[in-house]
Design a protein around this motif. Structure first.
Motif: not given
Length: 160
Positions: A48-56
């Protein structure tokens, strides 16, 4: 039982001295060799990725490795849930939804070659260090351990 993982199996058709069959006298080994458990392979359980959604502006990639000891050593390892493979090769890759490779990094053994959760920061830049456009990306985590391969995928949404 399958013959493929039977320590004592051999396709002999006549009597043969076979050391992979054990003989005991009064509880002591007097003939043969006892099987030794092979080290357990690490496998990818989740990614998993976090934060997700990401702000780039960067995200943490998290993956969980697990494994279970097998054979006679399993009883010995029951109290030691942390399995270690110092030769494990873990590859994290980011792809577009059409499976075009954006970024990749390979980690080997050490602290990453153990069961449990691991984390790695990704700056959300591609292989050429360019920023990424808004959109959906695929995180793929693969592990090669003890001659076995395992992988899983997760999604990353970038919204700037």
């Amino acid at each position: 039982m399958t013959q493929g993982n039977d320590w004592s199996f051999a396709p002999y058709t006549s009597f043969t001295n076979w050391t992979q069959v054990t003989g005991y006298l009064n509880g002591s080994l007097v003939w043969g060799q006892e099987p030794v458990a092979a080290p357990a392979a690490l496998k990818v359980y989740s990614a998993v990725a976090f934060p997700n959604p990401s702000q780039g502006n960067g995200t943490t990639l998290s993956f969980v490795l697990n494994g279970t000891a097998t054979g006679p050593a399993a009883a010995l390892d029951a109290n030691h849930p942390l399995l270690l493979d110092p030769n494990a090769k873990i590859t994290l890759s980011i792809y577009t939804t059409t499976w075009r490779l954006i970024w990749t990094q390979t980690l080997t053994g050490g602290a990453y070659g153990t069961t449990g959760e691991h984390e790695l920061y990704w700056n959300e830049r591609d292989i050429k260090n360019a920023g990424l456009a808004n959109g959906l990306y695929i995180l793929r985590v693969s592990v090669e351990s003890q001659g076995q391969k395992s992988s899983t995928s997760g999604k990353i949404l970038i919204l700037q």
